[in-house]
Design an enzyme around this catalytic site. Structure first.
Site, PDB file in Angstrom:
ATOM      1  N   ASP A   1     -33.106  89.389 -88.176  1.00 50.28           N
ATOM      2  CA  ASP A   1     -32.449  88.082 -88.234  1.00 50.28           C
ATOM      3  C   ASP A   1     -33.213  87.184 -89.209  1.00 50.28           C
ATOM      4  OD1 ASP A   1     -30.505  86.427 -85.914  1.00 50.28           O
ATOM      5  OD2 ASP A   1     -31.614  85.299 -87.421  1.00 50.28           O
TER       6      ASP A   1
ATOM      7  N   ASN B   1     -23.313  87.031 -78.044  1.00 55.22           N
ATOM      8  CA  ASN B   1     -22.526  85.814 -77.834  1.00 55.22           C
ATOM      9  C   ASN B   1     -21.070  86.013 -78.270  1.00 55.22           C
ATOM     10  OD1 ASN B   1     -24.914  84.458 -77.053  1.00 55.22           O
ATOM     11  ND2 ASN B   1     -25.422  84.027 -79.178  1.00 55.22           N
TER      12      ASN B   1
ATOM     13  N   GLN C   1     -21.708  81.662 -80.164  1.00 47.58           N
ATOM     14  CA  GLN C   1     -21.469  82.531 -81.328  1.00 47.58           C
ATOM     15  C   GLN C   1     -21.288  81.675 -82.572  1.00 47.58           C
ATOM     16  OE1 GLN C   1     -18.048  85.160 -80.991  1.00 47.58           O
ATOM     17  NE2 GLN C   1     -18.735  86.459 -82.681  1.00 47.58           N
TER      18      GLN C   1
ATOM     19  N   HIS D   1     -22.063  91.241 -83.052  1.00 45.27           N
ATOM     20  CA  HIS D   1     -23.451  91.665 -83.273  1.00 45.27           C
ATOM     21  C   HIS D   1     -24.227  91.555 -81.975  1.00 45.27           C
ATOM     22  CE1 HIS D   1     -23.057  87.381 -84.150  1.00 45.27           C
ATOM     23  NE2 HIS D   1     -24.261  87.247 -83.646  1.00 45.27           N
TER      24      HIS D   1
ATOM     25  N   HIS E   1     -27.955  90.995 -80.370  1.00 43.23           N
ATOM     26  CA  HIS E   1     -29.309  90.507 -80.652  1.00 43.23           C
ATOM     27  C   HIS E   1     -30.319  91.310 -79.839  1.00 43.23           C
ATOM     28  CE1 HIS E   1     -28.260  86.421 -82.378  1.00 43.23           C
ATOM     29  NE2 HIS E   1     -27.143  86.655 -81.716  1.00 43.23           N
TER      30      HIS E   1
HETATM   31  P1  AMP Z   1     -24.784  84.184 -83.057  1.00 45.04           P
HETATM   32  O1  AMP Z   1     -25.157  82.753 -82.835  1.00 45.04           O
HETATM   33  O2  AMP Z   1     -24.875  85.045 -81.839  1.00 45.04           O
HETATM   34  O3  AMP Z   1     -23.439  84.294 -83.748  1.00 45.04           O
HETATM   35  O4  AMP Z   1     -25.890  84.766 -84.020  1.00 45.04           O
HETATM   36  C1  AMP Z   1     -25.843  84.711 -85.402  1.00 45.04           C
HETATM   37  C2  AMP Z   1     -27.220  85.104 -85.883  1.00 45.04           C
HETATM   38  O5  AMP Z   1     -27.112  85.527 -87.230  1.00 45.04           O
HETATM   39  C3  AMP Z   1     -28.236  83.975 -85.855  1.00 45.04           C
HETATM   40  O6  AMP Z   1     -29.367  84.367 -85.086  1.00 45.04           O
HETATM   41  C4  AMP Z   1     -28.596  83.768 -87.333  1.00 45.04           C
HETATM   42  O7  AMP Z   1     -29.940  83.441 -87.517  1.00 45.04           O
HETATM   43  C5  AMP Z   1     -28.255  85.116 -87.918  1.00 45.04           C
HETATM   44  N1  AMP Z   1     -27.888  85.110 -89.326  1.00 45.04           N
HETATM   45  C6  AMP Z   1     -27.010  84.296 -89.938  1.00 45.04           C
HETATM   46  N2  AMP Z   1     -26.918  84.592 -91.245  1.00 45.04           N
HETATM   47  C7  AMP Z   1     -27.748  85.650 -91.450  1.00 45.04           C
HETATM   48  C8  AMP Z   1     -28.114  86.416 -92.595  1.00 45.04           C
HETATM   49  N3  AMP Z   1     -27.608  86.163 -93.808  1.00 45.04           N
HETATM   50  N4  AMP Z   1     -29.006  87.428 -92.442  1.00 45.04           N
HETATM   51  C9  AMP Z   1     -29.546  87.687 -91.224  1.00 45.04           C
HETATM   52  N5  AMP Z   1     -29.243  86.994 -90.110  1.00 45.04           N
HETATM   53  C10 AMP Z   1     -28.366  85.978 -90.215  1.00 45.04           C
END
Ligand code: AMP
Ligand code: ZN
Length: 138
Positions: A32, A88, A95, A101, A103
């Site tokens: 992440d 999420n 989300q 995805h 985590h």
């Molecule tokens: P969610 O809030 O469950 O949708 O999680 C999205 C996650 O994606 C967050 O923890 C962000 O930090 C991560 N994220 C967003 N953009 C990127 C990216 N370009 N590369 C890696 N992680 C990302």
């Protein structure tokens, strides 16, 4: 199918570079970019699914099976004390990227990560009635 303008479609399929831990035909596991803790990883299916309500059971099964292997490798390298698996679905649930995805959040003694909620009272008969209603839909 890749979804136009979906950043995780582009990352999963290698169009945008990422810190990749693992890749196979179906998934990419990345670190992440804004981690909750050192080693915070995400498992992305290469196919676009919005969320748990959209992904098929077979892909989700393979994804979670992969999660067990990734989690063990992470624990061995990171020497973390525990790990939260978080997923999420929907804005209300936190989300922010609408491509399914998982985590994997390594936990360390003294970290200040909070995933807490207030526990509510329940009534046994109501729980059983609700369980029966949901069971009928499976
Ligand atoms: P969610 O809030 O469950 O949708 O999680 C999205 C996650 O994606 C967050 O923890 C962000 O930090 C991560 N994220 C967003 N953009 C990127 C990216 N370009 N590369 C890696 N992680 C990302
Ligand atoms: Zn996508």
């Amino acid at each position: 199918m890749a979804e136009k303008d979906c950043i995780f479609c582009k990352i999963a399929n290698g169009e945008i570079p990422s810190a990749t831990i693992y890749e196979n035909g179906d998934f990419r596991v990345i670190l992440d970019v804004s981690p909750a803790s050192k080693g915070h990883a995400l498992i992305l299916p290469k196919e676009h699914f919005k969320d748990i309500f959209d992904i098929d059971a077979d892909t989700a099964g393979k994804l979670f099976s992969l999660a067990t292997e990734v989690a063990r490798a992470m624990k061995s390298i990171l020497k973390c004390d525990g790990m939260n698996i978080v997923q999420n679905n929907g804005i209300i649930a936190g989300q922010t990227v609408f491509h399914f995805h998982l985590h994997l959040i390594p936990r360390y003694e003294g970290d200040n990560i909070s995933l807490k909620w207030e526990q509510q009272e329940s009534v046994q008969t109501e729980l059983r009635e609700l369980a029966a209603q949901i069971r009928k839909k499976i």
